[in-house]
Design an enzyme around this catalytic site. Structure first.
Site, mmCIF file in Angstrom:
data_model
loop_
_atom_site.group_PDB
_atom_site.id
_atom_site.type_symbol
_atom_site.label_atom_id
_atom_site.label_comp_id
_atom_site.label_asym_id
_atom_site.label_seq_id
_atom_site.Cartn_x
_atom_site.Cartn_y
_atom_site.Cartn_z
ATOM 1 N N VAL A 254 49.798 61.612 7.681
ATOM 2 C CA VAL A 254 49.090 61.625 6.393
ATOM 3 C C VAL A 254 47.568 61.534 6.529
ATOM 4 O O VAL A 254 46.853 61.676 5.546
ATOM 5 C CB VAL A 254 49.587 60.527 5.410
ATOM 6 C CG1 VAL A 254 50.971 60.820 4.903
ATOM 7 C CG2 VAL A 254 49.502 59.152 6.035
ATOM 8 N N TYR B 156 59.303 65.870 8.124
ATOM 9 C CA TYR B 156 60.068 65.114 7.117
ATOM 10 C C TYR B 156 61.066 66.020 6.393
ATOM 11 O O TYR B 156 61.750 66.819 7.038
ATOM 12 C CB TYR B 156 59.133 64.424 6.104
ATOM 13 C CG TYR B 156 57.941 63.791 6.744
ATOM 14 C CD1 TYR B 156 58.109 62.754 7.654
ATOM 15 C CD2 TYR B 156 56.649 64.221 6.485
ATOM 16 C CE1 TYR B 156 57.013 62.167 8.266
ATOM 17 C CE2 TYR B 156 55.556 63.626 7.088
ATOM 18 C CZ TYR B 156 55.748 62.616 7.976
ATOM 19 O OH TYR B 156 54.666 62.052 8.581
ATOM 20 N N TYR C 42 53.147 49.065 14.854
ATOM 21 C CA TYR C 42 53.323 50.347 14.160
ATOM 22 C C TYR C 42 52.035 50.739 13.426
ATOM 23 O O TYR C 42 51.552 51.870 13.543
ATOM 24 C CB TYR C 42 54.498 50.234 13.169
ATOM 25 C CG TYR C 42 54.572 51.381 12.199
ATOM 26 C CD1 TYR C 42 55.116 52.606 12.580
ATOM 27 C CD2 TYR C 42 54.052 51.268 10.902
ATOM 28 C CE1 TYR C 42 55.154 53.671 11.699
ATOM 29 C CE2 TYR C 42 54.087 52.330 10.022
ATOM 30 C CZ TYR C 42 54.636 53.532 10.422
ATOM 31 O OH TYR C 42 54.661 54.592 9.560
ATOM 32 N N SER D 138 51.327 59.379 11.331
ATOM 33 C CA SER D 138 52.712 59.544 11.814
ATOM 34 C C SER D 138 52.848 60.277 13.146
ATOM 35 O O SER D 138 53.927 60.245 13.745
ATOM 36 C CB SER D 138 53.541 60.295 10.771
ATOM 37 O OG SER D 138 54.183 59.393 9.931
ATOM 38 N N LYS E 236 54.101 58.389 15.973
ATOM 39 C CA LYS E 236 55.553 58.145 16.131
ATOM 40 C C LYS E 236 56.072 58.867 17.373
ATOM 41 O O LYS E 236 57.006 58.421 18.026
ATOM 42 C CB LYS E 236 56.303 58.597 14.878
ATOM 43 C CG LYS E 236 56.002 57.724 13.656
ATOM 44 C CD LYS E 236 56.599 58.262 12.374
ATOM 45 C CE LYS E 236 56.582 57.251 11.241
ATOM 46 N NZ LYS E 236 55.641 57.461 10.186
HETATM 47 N N1 GLN Z 1 50.937 54.816 8.363
HETATM 48 C C1 GLN Z 1 51.609 55.710 7.457
HETATM 49 C C2 GLN Z 1 52.707 54.979 6.727
HETATM 50 O O1 GLN Z 1 53.358 54.138 7.281
HETATM 51 C C3 GLN Z 1 52.139 56.894 8.217
HETATM 52 C C4 GLN Z 1 52.869 57.861 7.339
HETATM 53 C C5 GLN Z 1 52.656 59.303 7.685
HETATM 54 O O2 GLN Z 1 51.740 59.715 8.391
HETATM 55 N N2 GLN Z 1 53.507 60.128 7.137
HETATM 56 O O3 GLN Z 1 52.986 55.227 5.598
#
Ligand code: GLN
Length: 312
Positions: free
Chosen positions: A260, A242, A190, A66, A69
């Site tokens: 994650v 989050y 993505y 993430s 992002k």
């Molecule tokens: N690639 C992961 C997903 O789409 C990224 C989520 C994350 O790092 N929180 O679930």
């Protein structure tokens, strides 16, 4: 703070982090991530004068997940402008898990913010016709000052085979006309962005660039506009962890983004960049050791944005 004192703080921070590892779990919903060494832990702090403090596993490669992002948001803001980007995605905390879909349909026409999956997929859809994955990879290498960043194909394929939820989110966004470009291409970009291999050091470099207002401290070159940095840091502060973002802002007071794969990227504005790697995660999907480590560093080094900096 002198070098000796910083080294002492770093050692203690690592000790505090290690105590947390057994309380969390490695992500397994992307099967390939389950292979990570749960007890790995690395901390890197980069200063504008070129000094780099490292402890533990700072050179292990892991997927950015993430934290990408933030990179996609930077690119979208610079390519398409804030007005266009924020017509596809909001800038409010969701209070929900990163992969939540329910509130997207019930409460809103747009994803809440670019730091959750729905928002990031919407952001990718704004750039998909303007930039290739290869260009995004090169952009990531530049922002992280790390030419060793590559696509981790195992993780990419593993996620592409298990990302039904993200596909559902993307098709829901299409049904609401938030995604008007090709849905599959947005998911592919993505997922590829999430599957880039970084290190704690690359994350510290990226954090330092943001902490330095978008100017690369080494070369003096401006890599990001001031406005981009202001928007990105504000959204990281309110949404980067989050549904744990509020508590983290109170306790740490540094804009931070987690992934994650176990990464944390924390720009301390005007001061330094922090990168952490620890794949053992808490319930919300944040690096469990990293959260406690950031709390300790914030206290010991007076990093909280609403706290006076003490000398010594
Ligand atoms: N690639 C992961 C997903 O789409 C990224 C989520 C994350 O790092 N929180 O679930």
């Amino acid at each position: 703070m002198n070098a000796q004192r910083i080294s002492k703080v770093i050692n203690k921070t690592m000790e505090i982090g290690r105590q947390q590892i057994s309380l969390g779990n490695v992500a397994t919903y992307i099967p390939e991530l389950g292979k990570a060494r749960k007890d790995a832990l690395g901390l890197c702090i980069s200063l504008p004068d070129g000094t780099v403090y490292k402890a533990g596993d700072t050179n292990i490669r892991f997927t950015i997940q993430s934290i990408s992002k933030v990179i996609s948001l930077c690119k979208a803001l610079e390519l398409r402008g804030a007005e266009t980007v924020f017509s596809h995605v909001g800038m409010e905390p969701s209070g929900e898990a990163f992969n939540s879909i329910v509130e997207l349909d019930l409460q809103s026409n747009r994803p809440f913010n670019p730091m959750i999956n729905s928002g990031a997929i919407a952001v990718e859809s704004t750039i998909i016709d303007y930039v290739s994955f290869e260009e995004m990879l090169e952009y990531t290498q530049r922002l992280c000052s790390d030419s060793g960043i590559t696509l981790n194909r195992q993780v990419y394929h593993s996620e592409m085979n298990s990302c039904d939820r993200n596909r559902a989110i993307a098709y829901l966004l299409k049904s609401k006309d938030i995604i008007t470009t090709n849905v599959d291409n947005s998911i592919e970009l993505y997922t590829k962005m999430c599957s880039l291999n970084v290190t704690a050091e690359s994350l510290a470099n990226f954090a330092l660039l943001l902490a330095n207002g978008g100017i690369c401290p080494g070369s003096g070159e401006r890599l990001l506009k001031e406005e981009t940095v202001r928007i990105v840091l504000s959204i990281m502060l309110t949404c980067g962890m989050y549904d744990g973002s509020g508590r983290f802002a109170v306790e740490v007071g540094v804009p931070t983004k987690s992934g994650v794969g176990g990464g944390l990227m924390a720009p301390v504005y005007g001061r330094c960049g922090i990168g952490i790697y620890g794949p053992s995660l808490d319930q919300k999907g944040n690096c469990i050791a990293g959260c406690e480590m950031m709390k300790h560093l914030s206290r010991e080094m007076c990093l909280h944005m609403f706290q006076e900096r003490q000398s010594g």
